[in-house]
Design a protein around this motif. Structure first.
Motif, PDB file in Angstrom:
ATOM      1  N   THR A 289      -0.497  85.861  20.541  1.00  0.00           N
ATOM      2  CA  THR A 289      -1.829  85.978  21.297  1.00  0.00           C
ATOM      3  C   THR A 289      -1.888  84.812  22.334  1.00  0.00           C
ATOM      4  N   PRO A 290      -2.637  85.171  23.530  1.00  0.00           N
ATOM      5  CA  PRO A 290      -2.736  84.100  24.411  1.00  0.00           C
ATOM      6  C   PRO A 290      -3.723  83.043  23.869  1.00  0.00           C
ATOM      7  N   ALA A 291      -3.260  81.735  24.475  1.00  0.00           N
ATOM      8  CA  ALA A 291      -4.295  80.823  24.110  1.00  0.00           C
ATOM      9  C   ALA A 291      -5.399  80.690  25.199  1.00  0.00           C
ATOM     10  N   LEU A 292      -5.418  81.308  26.168  1.00  0.00           N
ATOM     11  CA  LEU A 292      -6.473  81.440  26.812  1.00  0.00           C
ATOM     12  C   LEU A 292      -6.353  82.816  27.904  1.00  0.00           C
ATOM     13  N   THR A 293      -7.375  83.460  27.959  1.00  0.00           N
ATOM     14  CA  THR A 293      -7.349  84.830  28.758  1.00  0.00           C
ATOM     15  C   THR A 293      -8.301  84.791  29.674  1.00  0.00           C
ATOM     16  N   LEU A 294      -8.150  84.779  30.985  1.00  0.00           N
ATOM     17  CA  LEU A 294      -9.255  84.622  32.062  1.00  0.00           C
ATOM     18  C   LEU A 294      -9.579  86.003  32.451  1.00  0.00           C
ATOM     19  N   TYR A 295     -10.690  86.472  32.265  1.00  0.00           N
ATOM     20  CA  TYR A 295     -11.283  87.796  32.457  1.00  0.00           C
ATOM     21  C   TYR A 295     -11.968  87.853  33.624  1.00  0.00           C
ATOM     22  N   LEU A 296     -11.782  88.598  34.705  1.00  0.00           N
ATOM     23  CA  LEU A 296     -12.109  88.678  36.028  1.00  0.00           C
ATOM     24  C   LEU A 296     -13.118  89.888  35.958  1.00  0.00           C
TER      25      LEU A 296
ATOM     26  N   TYR B 219     -13.769  96.132  28.018  1.00  0.00           N
ATOM     27  CA  TYR B 219     -13.509  94.537  28.265  1.00  0.00           C
ATOM     28  C   TYR B 219     -14.540  93.736  27.764  1.00  0.00           C
ATOM     29  N   LEU B 220     -15.772  93.972  28.020  1.00  0.00           N
ATOM     30  CA  LEU B 220     -16.806  93.536  27.544  1.00  0.00           C
ATOM     31  C   LEU B 220     -16.931  93.092  26.032  1.00  0.00           C
ATOM     32  N   LYS B 221     -16.642  94.302  25.492  1.00  0.00           N
ATOM     33  CA  LYS B 221     -16.506  94.393  23.907  1.00  0.00           C
ATOM     34  C   LYS B 221     -15.720  93.403  23.409  1.00  0.00           C
ATOM     35  N   VAL B 222     -14.402  93.278  24.023  1.00  0.00           N
ATOM     36  CA  VAL B 222     -13.282  92.517  23.594  1.00  0.00           C
ATOM     37  C   VAL B 222     -13.598  91.017  23.949  1.00  0.00           C
ATOM     38  N   LEU B 223     -14.533  90.844  25.004  1.00  0.00           N
ATOM     39  CA  LEU B 223     -14.737  89.388  25.205  1.00  0.00           C
ATOM     40  C   LEU B 223     -15.777  89.226  24.185  1.00  0.00           C
ATOM     41  N   ALA B 224     -16.884  89.896  23.799  1.00  0.00           N
ATOM     42  CA  ALA B 224     -17.477  89.649  22.635  1.00  0.00           C
ATOM     43  C   ALA B 224     -16.861  89.197  21.659  1.00  0.00           C
ATOM     44  N   GLU B 225     -15.852  89.777  21.022  1.00  0.00           N
ATOM     45  CA  GLU B 225     -15.221  89.669  19.916  1.00  0.00           C
ATOM     46  C   GLU B 225     -14.204  88.422  19.988  1.00  0.00           C
ATOM     47  N   ASN B 226     -13.970  88.053  21.040  1.00  0.00           N
ATOM     48  CA  ASN B 226     -12.993  86.941  21.026  1.00  0.00           C
ATOM     49  C   ASN B 226     -13.651  85.415  22.080  1.00  0.00           C
ATOM     50  N   PRO B 227     -14.637  85.362  21.620  1.00  0.00           N
ATOM     51  CA  PRO B 227     -15.590  84.099  22.599  1.00  0.00           C
ATOM     52  C   PRO B 227     -14.642  82.803  22.800  1.00  0.00           C
ATOM     53  N   GLU B 228     -13.748  82.653  21.834  1.00  0.00           N
ATOM     54  CA  GLU B 228     -12.973  81.183  22.137  1.00  0.00           C
ATOM     55  C   GLU B 228     -11.559  81.246  22.937  1.00  0.00           C
ATOM     56  N   ARG B 229     -11.081  82.661  22.734  1.00  0.00           N
ATOM     57  CA  ARG B 229      -9.958  82.900  23.626  1.00  0.00           C
ATOM     58  C   ARG B 229     -10.419  83.305  24.879  1.00  0.00           C
ATOM     59  N   MET B 230     -11.410  84.327  25.200  1.00  0.00           N
ATOM     60  CA  MET B 230     -11.533  84.739  26.339  1.00  0.00           C
ATOM     61  C   MET B 230     -12.598  84.121  27.314  1.00  0.00           C
ATOM     62  N   VAL B 231     -12.415  83.858  28.599  1.00  0.00           N
ATOM     63  CA  VAL B 231     -13.542  83.518  29.632  1.00  0.00           C
ATOM     64  C   VAL B 231     -13.847  84.519  30.515  1.00  0.00           C
ATOM     65  N   LYS B 232     -15.151  84.516  30.572  1.00  0.00           N
ATOM     66  CA  LYS B 232     -15.445  85.695  31.747  1.00  0.00           C
ATOM     67  C   LYS B 232     -15.733  84.815  32.943  1.00  0.00           C
ATOM     68  N   ILE B 233     -15.232  85.378  34.202  1.00  0.00           N
ATOM     69  CA  ILE B 233     -15.200  84.800  35.325  1.00  0.00           C
ATOM     70  C   ILE B 233     -16.169  85.786  36.306  1.00  0.00           C
ATOM     71  N   ASP B 234     -16.993  85.437  37.156  1.00  0.00           N
ATOM     72  CA  ASP B 234     -17.698  86.576  37.934  1.00  0.00           C
ATOM     73  C   ASP B 234     -16.871  86.722  39.114  1.00  0.00           C
ATOM     74  N   ALA B 235     -16.062  87.946  39.041  1.00  0.00           N
ATOM     75  CA  ALA B 235     -15.110  88.447  40.320  1.00  0.00           C
ATOM     76  C   ALA B 235     -15.744  88.618  41.520  1.00  0.00           C
ATOM     77  N   ARG B 236     -16.965  88.765  41.510  1.00  0.00           N
ATOM     78  CA  ARG B 236     -17.724  89.476  42.770  1.00  0.00           C
ATOM     79  C   ARG B 236     -17.937  88.267  43.687  1.00  0.00           C
ATOM     80  N   GLN B 237     -17.563  87.052  43.165  1.00  0.00           N
ATOM     81  CA  GLN B 237     -17.813  86.034  44.033  1.00  0.00           C
ATOM     82  C   GLN B 237     -16.708  85.995  45.273  1.00  0.00           C
ATOM     83  N   PRO B 238     -16.871  85.183  46.165  1.00  0.00           N
ATOM     84  CA  PRO B 238     -15.630  85.105  47.313  1.00  0.00           C
ATOM     85  C   PRO B 238     -14.421  84.687  46.352  1.00  0.00           C
ATOM     86  N   LEU B 239     -13.104  85.054  46.822  1.00  0.00           N
ATOM     87  CA  LEU B 239     -12.006  84.592  46.226  1.00  0.00           C
ATOM     88  C   LEU B 239     -11.890  83.111  45.964  1.00  0.00           C
TER      89      LEU B 239
END
Ligand code: TYD
Length: 213
Positions: free
Chosen positions: A129-136, A173-193
Motif C-alpha cells: 500500500t502507498p505510504a501517501l496518496t495525493l488525491y487531486l 474516490y471520495l468514498k475511498v478517501l473517507a475510508e483511508n484518512p491517514e494515507r490519502m490527502v485531498k488536494i483541490d485540483a480546481r486551483q491554478p496548477l
C-alpha cells in the motif's frame, strides 16, 4: 521495504500528469535518495500488452470484471518489475495511478463494488500500500471540460464514457478517501496548477521528512 511509495490519483482531467511533471523536479532537488517516477504499465512489456487490450476502443464488449482483472494483472507485473525493486533499493517511487483508480473506476463507476475490487487487488499487490496518496479532486464538469479542451491528449475508451461515469468516479474516490484518512490527502485540483503543485510539495515533505533535506 524501506523506500517511500507515493501515488497520485484523481478523476480524468484532474491534471495529474501536469502536476507530476512540475512536482518531481522540485522533489528531486531535495531528495536524499533516487526518485523513480512511473505509471502503469510502466514500460513493462507484459503490462503494456495487457493495457493495450483494455484501452482499445474496439473492445466495446469487454466485461467489467474482465477489465478489473486485466488492470490488476497489469498492475502486478509493473509492481514486480519496477516498484518493488525500487522500494527494496530504498528509493522514492511516485506512481501515477494505482489501486485506488481501480476502486473508483471499476469498483464505483462500473459498479463492481469497492470492497470486491479491493479484495481482488489485494491478491495482485500482496497488500503493498502507498505510504501517501495525493488525491487531486476535481468536479466532473471541470474535469470533462479540461479533457475536451486539451485535445492533443488522445481520448481513450474510458474518456468517452458518459458524464455520469465521471461523476461516479469522483464519488468513488471520495468514498475511498473517507475510508483511508491517514494515507490519502485531498488536494483541490480546481486551483491554478502552481497552487496544486505547491500543496502537493508541502504535503509530501511534511509526511516524509526523512526522505528530504
Ligand atoms: P491514462 O492514459 O493513463 O490516463 P490518465 O492520464 O488520466 O491517467 O488512462 C487511464 C484510464 O484508465 C483513465 O481513464 C483511468 C482508467 N483506469 C481505470 O479505469 N482503472 C485503473 O485501475 C487504472 C489504473 C486506470
Amino acid at each position: 521495504m524501506q523506500g517511500l511509495f507515493i501515488t497520485v490519483e484523481g478523476p480524468d482531467g484532474a491534471g495529474k500528469t501536469s502536476v507530476i511533471q512540475e512536482l518531481v523536479p522540485r522533489l528531486k532537488k531535495i531528495a536524499t535518495r533516487p526518485v523513480v517516477v512511473t505509471r502503469e504499465p510502466g514500460g513493462s512489456r507484459i503490462a503494456e500488452k495487457i493495457r493495450q487490450l483494455i484501452l482499445d476502443k474496439q473492445n466495446t464488449e469487454m466485461d467489467a470484471r474482465t477489465e478489473a482483472l486485466l488492470y490488476a494483472a497489469s498492475r502486478r507485473q509493473h509492481l514486480v518489475e519496477k516498484i518493488m525493486p525500487a522500494l527494496a533499493a530504498d528509493e522514492i517511487v511516485i506512481c501515477d495511478r494505482f489501486v485506488d483508480s481501480s476502486l473508483a473506476y471499476q469498483g464505483a463507476a462500473r459498479k463492481l463494488g469497492i470492497q470486491e475490487v479491493a479484495a481482488m487487488n489485494l491478491f495482485a499487490t500482496e497488500g503493498l500500500t502507498p505510504a501517501l496518496t495525493l488525491y487531486l479532486d476535481v468536479d466532473s464538469d471541470t474535469g470533462l471540460q479540461r479533457i475536451y479542451r486539451n485535445r492533443q491528449n488522445e481520448i481513450n475508451r474510458l474518456d468517452v464514457e458518459a458524464p455520469q461515469f465521471h461523476q461516479l468516479v469522483r464519488h468513488g474516490y471520495l468514498k475511498v478517501l473517507a475510508e483511508n484518512p491517514e494515507r490519502m490527502v485531498k488536494i483541490d485540483a480546481r486551483q491554478p496548477l502552481a497552487d496544486v503543485v505547491e500543496d502537493c510539495y508541502d504535503i509530501v515533505i511534511k509526511r516524509a521528512p526523512n526522505f528530504f533535506q
